[in-house]
Enzyme design. Structure first.
Site, mmCIF file in Angstrom:
data_model
loop_
_atom_site.group_PDB
_atom_site.id
_atom_site.type_symbol
_atom_site.label_atom_id
_atom_site.label_comp_id
_atom_site.label_asym_id
_atom_site.label_seq_id
_atom_site.Cartn_x
_atom_site.Cartn_y
_atom_site.Cartn_z
ATOM 1 C CG HIS A 182 -50.863 23.678 -45.985
ATOM 2 N ND1 HIS A 182 -50.083 23.193 -47.062
ATOM 3 C CD2 HIS A 182 -49.684 24.045 -45.841
ATOM 4 C CE1 HIS A 182 -48.423 22.482 -47.085
ATOM 5 N NE2 HIS A 182 -48.550 23.600 -46.129
ATOM 6 C CE LYS B 228 -76.400 29.505 -47.938
ATOM 7 N NZ LYS B 228 -75.422 30.409 -49.333
ATOM 8 C CD GLU C 188 -70.476 33.378 -54.785
ATOM 9 O OE1 GLU C 188 -70.782 32.659 -53.931
ATOM 10 O OE2 GLU C 188 -71.680 33.617 -55.390
#
Length: 458
Positions: A179, A315, A322
């Site tokens: 979960h 970044k 992806e």
């Protein structure tokens, strides 16, 4: 543009003077200006291989002049090697039987083979065939070849890469999650082993349907009765195809099934979708494990491949996972289209064959191209060991191991207190129970807990 006049059963039509195709192809070009996307080259090469196989078979049977057959064979081999890919511009979205593409190949072969003597696209190149058995056969041939040459080897590489990475990391324990919440610990090789099994089973499923994929509609001609074909042609053609490809193609057990349904293609599409689902799960696990680097899970560092932002300096994003996730989404969507297409077997013929052909090969290509990138990413990630070990030590769910000793309720109280006070579970349990520190460290050893009560595998 210089033009020439070509003729078919509907009359005359102007065709570019240097085009290798003829009238029926030009009509299809005019009729279907829809996507600008022709069928994949691999599919065209498969149709050409079938034409070569039929020319060889009809020559062996004495139905086709040997010189004509040899000329068709030579031309077909050129197409199979990609020499004339630009000569097949017919849109994917065309007549549902793929007749336009079948005639495109027939016309180009006839043009190329007519240097010494006239070769007719219908009477010679298409002898003993119909679009209705050639196009379904080419779907199977092209998909089988793409699987064998591209996707299955890539999946084997990915599976071995994952297993190899797991073996290197088998001593590293980490916090498990259910979960998305902290759960009991496991080793990296256990987590990666689950991924490897997903890939293995995906490969097994694809290999398990090969016998159905290798059955061809060839020989059924117009509606499955085999009209205008010698009964021996399909068997001889399949034998020649097998020499060309190293496969084990054979005539379908039931031509009426093979022409009217695309159940095998839908089955293949579904297995590709299942594989895509597995790859998306692996890609998303990698993204979560890499999240951070300060405020996420930060368990691993993926290879830094490119700057991740046009505005935020420094970044770096998980670009390969992806991309793989987007491939998976596309494959899942194409499977939905194939499912609809598979329902379009109206009486004796499915009439969404070009769509199925294009989608299957697109799915296989996308997966085959992205899987090695995923393998490189998995092979290249590094561990943030200090962070992993810190999270393990502070994981209150470790108290689960104390259930048999102190009971669920007492263990729950200890877990809540450890979490609320941000203290290691051993420290809290030492204060709340009569167990010694040595006993607690043995009971709560994360590495020992990864073994659980599982039986050793033989």
């Amino acid at each position: 543009m210089k033009m020439r006049t070509e003729q078919d059963s509907m009359g005359n039509i102007e065709v570019p003077a240097d085009a290798l195709y003829g009238a029926q192809t030009q009509r299809a070009i005019n009729n279907f200006p829809i996507s600008g996307q022709p069928l994949p080259a691999g599919f065209i090469h498969a149709v050409a291989a079938i034409k070569a196989a039929c020319a060889h078979a009809n020559s062996e049977l004495g139905r086709l002049d040997k010189d004509k057959a040899d000329a068709i064979l030579q031309a077909a081999h050129g197409i199979m090697q990609g020499e004339h890919d630009s000569a097949f511009p017919v849109d994917v979205f065309q007549t549902g039987s793929g007749t336009s593409t079948n005639m495109n190949v027939n016309e180009v072969l006839a043009h190329l083979a007519s240097a010494g003597q006239p070769v007719h696209p219908n009477d010679d190149v298409n002898m003993g065939q119909s679009s209705n058995d050639v196009i379904p056969s080419a779907i199977h041939v092209s998909a089988a070849l793409a699987l064998g040459r591209e996707l299955l080897p890539a999946l084997h590489q990915l599976e071995q890469t994952i297993l190899g990475k797991g073996e290197k990391l088998q001593q590293q324990v980490k916090t498990g999650r259910t979960h998305l919440m902290d759960a009991m610990p496991l080793r990296f090789d256990q987590e990666l082993g689950g991924w490897a099994t997903q890939v293995q089973y995906g490969r097994d499923r694809l290999q398990g349907m090969q016998s159905r994929l290798q059955q061809l509609a060839l020989g059924g001609t117009a509606i499955g009765t085999g009209i205008n074909a010698d009964p021996r042609q399909a068997r001889l053609a399949c034998a020649y195809l097998n020499q060309l490809t190293g496969q084990a193609f054979c005539p379908a057990e039931d031509y009426f099934y093979a022409l009217s349904s695309q159940d095998t293609a839908v089955e293949l599409s579904g297995q590709l979708k299942t594989l895509a689902v597995a790859l998306m799960k692996i890609a998303n696990d990698l993204r979560w494990m890499n999240s951070g680097p300060l405020t996420g899970l930060a368990e691993i560092q993926l290879p830094a491949l490119q700057p991740g932002s046009s505005i935020m300096p420094g970044k770096v994003n998980p670009v390969i996972p992806e991309a793989v996730a987007m491939v998976a989404a596309q494959v899942i969507g194409l499977d939905a289209a194939n499912t609809v297409a598979g329902q379009s077997g109206n009486f004796q013929l499915n009439v969404m064959l070009p769509l199925v052909a294009s989608n299957l090969l697109t799915m296989i290509t996308l997966l085959a191209n992205s899987v090695p990138l995923l393998a490189d990413t998995i092979d290249g990630f590094t561990l943030n060991e200090a962070h992993l070990n810190e999270n393990l030590a502070r994981n209150p769910i470790l108290v689960t191991a104390l259930n048999p000793v102190i009971g669920y309720a007492k263990a729950a109280d200890i877990a809540k207190k450890a979490y609320a006070e941000n203290r290691p579970i051993v420290e809290v349990a030492l204060a709340e129970t009569e167990l010694s520190e040595a006993e607690l460290r043995e009971l709560l050893d994360p590495a020992a807990l990864t073994r659980g009560s599982q039986q050793e595998k033989g």
